[in-house]
Design a protein around this motif. Structure first.
Motif, PDB file in Angstrom:
ATOM      1  N   GLY A 111      28.423  30.590  54.710  1.00  0.00           N
ATOM      2  CA  GLY A 111      27.857  31.590  53.814  1.00  0.00           C
ATOM      3  C   GLY A 111      26.649  32.327  54.334  1.00  0.00           C
ATOM      4  N   MET A 112      25.654  31.615  54.845  1.00  0.00           N
ATOM      5  CA  MET A 112      24.419  32.270  55.294  1.00  0.00           C
ATOM      6  C   MET A 112      24.649  33.085  56.569  1.00  0.00           C
ATOM      7  SD  MET A 112      22.203  31.878  53.055  1.00  0.00           S
ATOM      8  CE  MET A 112      20.816  32.556  53.994  1.00  0.00           C
ATOM      9  N   SER A 172      40.710  30.036  50.830  1.00  0.00           N
ATOM     10  CA  SER A 172      40.098  28.923  50.110  1.00  0.00           C
ATOM     11  C   SER A 172      38.627  28.697  50.456  1.00  0.00           C
ATOM     12  CB  SER A 172      40.880  27.632  50.378  1.00  0.00           C
ATOM     13  OG  SER A 172      40.868  27.317  51.764  1.00  0.00           O
ATOM     14  N   ARG A 173      38.070  29.466  51.391  1.00  0.00           N
ATOM     15  CA  ARG A 173      36.679  29.236  51.773  1.00  0.00           C
ATOM     16  C   ARG A 173      35.754  29.539  50.588  1.00  0.00           C
ATOM     17  NH1 ARG A 173      36.522  34.323  55.924  1.00  0.00           N
ATOM     18  NH2 ARG A 173      35.977  35.952  54.423  1.00  0.00           N
ATOM     19  N   GLU A 174      34.633  28.863  50.572  1.00  0.00           N
ATOM     20  CA  GLU A 174      33.703  28.971  49.453  1.00  0.00           C
ATOM     21  C   GLU A 174      33.041  30.341  49.380  1.00  0.00           C
ATOM     22  OE1 GLU A 174      29.614  26.784  47.815  1.00  0.00           O
ATOM     23  OE2 GLU A 174      30.652  26.023  49.600  1.00  0.00           O
ATOM     24  N   HIS A 175      32.697  30.891  50.530  1.00  0.00           N
ATOM     25  CA  HIS A 175      31.941  32.132  50.563  1.00  0.00           C
ATOM     26  C   HIS A 175      32.846  33.328  50.883  1.00  0.00           C
ATOM     27  CE1 HIS A 175      28.319  29.697  50.434  1.00  0.00           C
ATOM     28  NE2 HIS A 175      28.822  28.967  51.414  1.00  0.00           N
ATOM     29  N   SER A 176      32.854  34.317  49.993  1.00  0.00           N
ATOM     30  CA  SER A 176      33.621  35.563  50.179  1.00  0.00           C
ATOM     31  C   SER A 176      35.045  35.303  50.651  1.00  0.00           C
ATOM     32  CB  SER A 176      32.888  36.472  51.185  1.00  0.00           C
ATOM     33  OG  SER A 176      31.594  36.763  50.741  1.00  0.00           O
ATOM     34  N   PRO A 177      35.845  34.607  49.860  1.00  0.00           N
ATOM     35  CA  PRO A 177      37.224  34.320  50.277  1.00  0.00           C
ATOM     36  C   PRO A 177      38.067  35.589  50.370  1.00  0.00           C
ATOM     37  CG  PRO A 177      36.918  33.794  47.957  1.00  0.00           C
ATOM     38  CD  PRO A 177      35.561  34.090  48.508  1.00  0.00           C
ATOM     39  N   LEU A 178      39.141  35.488  51.134  1.00  0.00           N
ATOM     40  CA  LEU A 178      40.062  36.613  51.268  1.00  0.00           C
ATOM     41  C   LEU A 178      40.792  36.834  49.953  1.00  0.00           C
ATOM     42  CD1 LEU A 178      41.780  38.682  52.890  1.00  0.00           C
ATOM     43  CD2 LEU A 178      43.294  36.777  53.467  1.00  0.00           C
ATOM     44  N   ARG A 179      40.592  37.977  49.369  1.00  0.00           N
ATOM     45  CA  ARG A 179      41.316  38.380  48.162  1.00  0.00           C
ATOM     46  C   ARG A 179      41.153  39.882  47.990  1.00  0.00           C
ATOM     47  NH1 ARG A 179      37.595  39.210  44.106  1.00  0.00           N
ATOM     48  NH2 ARG A 179      35.569  38.187  44.373  1.00  0.00           N
ATOM     49  N   PRO A 180      42.137  40.538  47.423  1.00  0.00           N
ATOM     50  CA  PRO A 180      42.020  41.986  47.236  1.00  0.00           C
ATOM     51  C   PRO A 180      41.036  42.329  46.124  1.00  0.00           C
ATOM     52  CG  PRO A 180      44.044  41.167  46.253  1.00  0.00           C
ATOM     53  CD  PRO A 180      43.447  40.015  46.993  1.00  0.00           C
TER      54      PRO A 180
END
Length: 227
Positions: free
Chosen positions: A106-107, A186-194
């Motif tokens: 994330g950082m 599934s990543r916590e920070h800014s996951p891939l999604r439209p």
């Protein structure tokens, strides 16, 4: 108005984002920002310095103290790290297999997002990645989410790596892309999604030119005031 246009192109690995975004930017006279190359550049530098890629504080320090520059010319996009041309070096299988570790922190993402937003503030941009429309440029004028079947994405990546002289196994490549998709989603920070207002474009079976034209049409419609 076109000169101030901001275009966000998101999508999974191998969907053709970089190739398409670069051409769209060129034809509209806008600046192209390859955010994926930025994460690759930090991954490359971390590997070169033998840094523990899971040491987020160490990677953050490295990212903050990296002079990272992108350039666009007739040959494509150039990537420079601390004055060194790493355009080819960041495309090796070693970097490709490790970039998800860096991109999931994330950082580290926030350090690079700050750099990306600074680039966008300088004028019209076409920016591609995995969280451009949802996080980096949530107010982008045009948002596109590119997709393609895993088979097609693996075939494209296979051909790219073979051209660069890296022999790879196609079935293994499919598995790696599938795993990368899962990590990105599934990543916590800014996951891939439209983004909710993104236009979905499935590039399976389409030529690069057809995809480019579809996005150019969206941009011209936006500038022309249509929907």
């Amino acid at each position: 108005m076109m000169k101030r246009l901001s275009v966000a192109i998101d999508g999974p690995a191998g969907a053709g984002k970089s190739t398409v975004a670069r051409q769209v930017a060129k034809r509209l006279g806008l600046t192209y920002v390859d955010t994926g190359a930025m994460y690759r550049a930090i991954t490359w530098k971390a590997l070169r310095h033998r840094l523990d890629l899971t040491d987020e504080s160490g990677v953050i320090h490295l990212a903050r103290h990296t002079d990272l520059r992108l350039s666009t010319d007739q040959k494509g996009v150039g990537v420079w790290v601390d004055g060194e041309d790493v355009t080819e070096a960041i495309r090796t299988p070693e970097v490709t297999s490790n970039v998800s570790v860096i991109a999931g922190q994330g950082m580290v993402r926030e350090v690079l997002v700050e750099k990306q937003r600074e680039m966008a503030e300088q004028g019209g941009v076409v920016m591609d990645g995995r969280d451009i429309g949802t996080h980096v440029l949530p107010d982008a004028d045009v948002k596109v989410f590119l997709t393609a079947s895993i088979d097609e994405r693996a075939q494209r990546r296979y051909q790219e790596l073979m051209r660069r002289g890296y022999p790879v196994d196609l079935d293994r490549l499919k598995e790696e892309i599938s795993q990368r998709d899962e990590k990105d989603k599934s990543r916590e920070h800014s996951p891939l999604r439209p983004a909710k207002d993104a236009i979905h474009v499935d590039t399976t079976g389409l030529t690069i030119e057809e995809v480019i034209q579809a996005i150019l049409d969206l941009c011209r419609t936006k500038v022309g005031g249509g929907e």
